[in-house]
Design an enzyme around this catalytic site. Structure first.
Site, PDB file in Angstrom:
ATOM      1  N   SER A  36       0.831  -1.214   0.000  1.00 15.56           N
ATOM      2  CA  SER A  36       0.000   0.000   0.000  1.00 15.56           C
ATOM      3  C   SER A  36       0.865   1.264   0.000  1.00 15.56           C
ATOM      4  O   SER A  36       1.887   1.336   0.686  1.00 15.56           O
ATOM      5  CB  SER A  36      -0.885  -0.007   1.250  1.00 15.56           C
TER       6      SER A  36
ATOM      7  N   ASP B 202     -13.304   7.045  -2.539  1.00 13.36           N
ATOM      8  CA  ASP B 202     -12.818   6.722  -3.897  1.00 13.36           C
ATOM      9  C   ASP B 202     -13.428   7.651  -4.949  1.00 13.36           C
ATOM     10  O   ASP B 202     -12.734   8.169  -5.817  1.00 13.36           O
ATOM     11  CB  ASP B 202     -13.153   5.268  -4.257  1.00 13.36           C
TER      12      ASP B 202
ATOM     13  N   LYS C  54     -13.323  -4.079   2.376  1.00 16.41           N
ATOM     14  CA  LYS C  54     -14.159  -2.893   2.189  1.00 16.41           C
ATOM     15  C   LYS C  54     -15.638  -3.127   2.490  1.00 16.41           C
ATOM     16  O   LYS C  54     -16.322  -2.228   2.960  1.00 16.41           O
ATOM     17  CB  LYS C  54     -13.999  -2.366   0.757  1.00 16.41           C
TER      18      LYS C  54
END
Ligand code: ATR
Length: 295
Positions: free
Chosen positions: A20, A107, A71
């Site tokens: 990440s 996002d 998520k």
């Protein structure tokens, strides 16, 4: 970095998570603003999400980013989920608000800001989104609130039916759903202003691939490829050669991180610092691993 008894802890959970870019970006941002905070990566498979969030409550971890495959899995363990994240069934940011865990999805906001900050216009424009995964849905749902017309194309168009219906009902945006066949992509691009590739096509190691033929691209188009590995995809190269405005996937990643930072700290994110950190990290990283829809 001066760690102390007062250091506030943040992190990203996911599996895998070692690749990440969020720790580099967020730690650079904390340092730039002189905040006594640290950001770490925690490898948390979906089956351990419940324990991770109990740990967040118990330890007083201030904020988390959430990446795949967690998520969706985090949602039942939160106290509150914002409207966009609830609609998408996907949370990528958790704020520990005095013991109350609140979930957000940044996002779409990241994609929106990446486009706007890079000079794209969205109001009254026609947008084409390729893809039907979590990232495509987040982008489509957020940008649909601003554009006049939206075409959603996916290899499996059935996946988009519910999203298209919801967008039409909520925002009165004209929505067309189709497949990623060459004919449909070509036809959709004829009068398009903005194209977002939210499929994994073109991602390392298949860097020679693109769903879009170079001759379908034109100078009046803005093209954003959310794939950032490689930083310049085949689609981005072709778009640049055609004279189109090109927005890199790294920009979306930076701005979704900036949106998370702002949720956690209530302060404007030092975007330039975060961009430098992300780009340095990318330069030093051996190619490999995934490159889309990541926090
Ligand atoms: P994310 O959650 O990050 O968006 P994802 O759910 O794996 O990731 O979505 C990847 C997207 O790329 C999907 O829309 C996938 O199409 P399907 O929904 O039909 O699976 C799309 N994709 C992957 N390879 C593709 C290809 N060769 N042609 C067209 N679309 C492709």
């Amino acid at each position: 970095m001066n760690l102390s008894g007062k250091t506030a802890v943040y992190g990203v959970i996911g599996d895998p998570v070692a690749h990440s870019l969020s720790p580099a970006m967020q730690n650079a941002a904390f340092e730039a603003l002189g905040l006594n905070s640290v950001f770490l990566a925690f490898q948390v498979p979906a089956v351990k999400v419940e324990f991770a969030l109990r740990g967040m409550r118990g330890l007083g971890i201030c904020g988390l980013n959430v990446t795949m495959p967690d998520k969706n899995a985090v949602i039942p363990h939160l106290d509150e989920v914002d409207e966009t994240a609830r609609f998408l069934g996907s949370v990528n940011t958790i704020l520990n608000d005095s013991g109350k865990l609140r979930g957000f999805s940044t996002d779409g906001a990241g994609a929106h800001r990446a486009l706007i900050e890079n000079g794209a216009e969205l109001a009254k424009k026609k947008l084409v989104v390729l893809g039907g995964g979590g990232a495509a849905k987040a982008v489509a749902y957020t940008l649909a609130q601003e554009v006049a017309e939206l075409t959603l194309l996916n290899r499996t168009p059935q996946k988009l039916a519910d999203l298209a219906k919801a967008i039409t009902q909520k925002f009165q945006t004209k929505v067309t759903v189709g497949s990623t066949s060459p004919n449909e992509i070509q036809r959709s691009l004829q009068d398009a202003d903005v194209l977002v590739n939210a499929t994994s096509v073109g991602m390392h190691p298949h860097t020679a691939q693109s769903l879009v033929k170079p001759e379908w691209l034109k100078p009046t188009l803005t093209v954003m490829d959310i794939v950032y590995n490689p930083e310049e995809t085949k689609l981005a190269q072709d778009a640049k050669a055609a004279g189109a405005r090109v927005v890199s996937g790294v920009e979306m990643l930076i701005y979704q991180g900036a949106a998370s930072f702002e949720i956690w700290t209530g302060k404007p994110a030092p975007v330039e610092v975060m961009r430098n950190a992300a780009q340095n990290q990318l330069k030093h990283r051996a190619s490999g691993g995934d490159g889309i829809g990541e926090s």
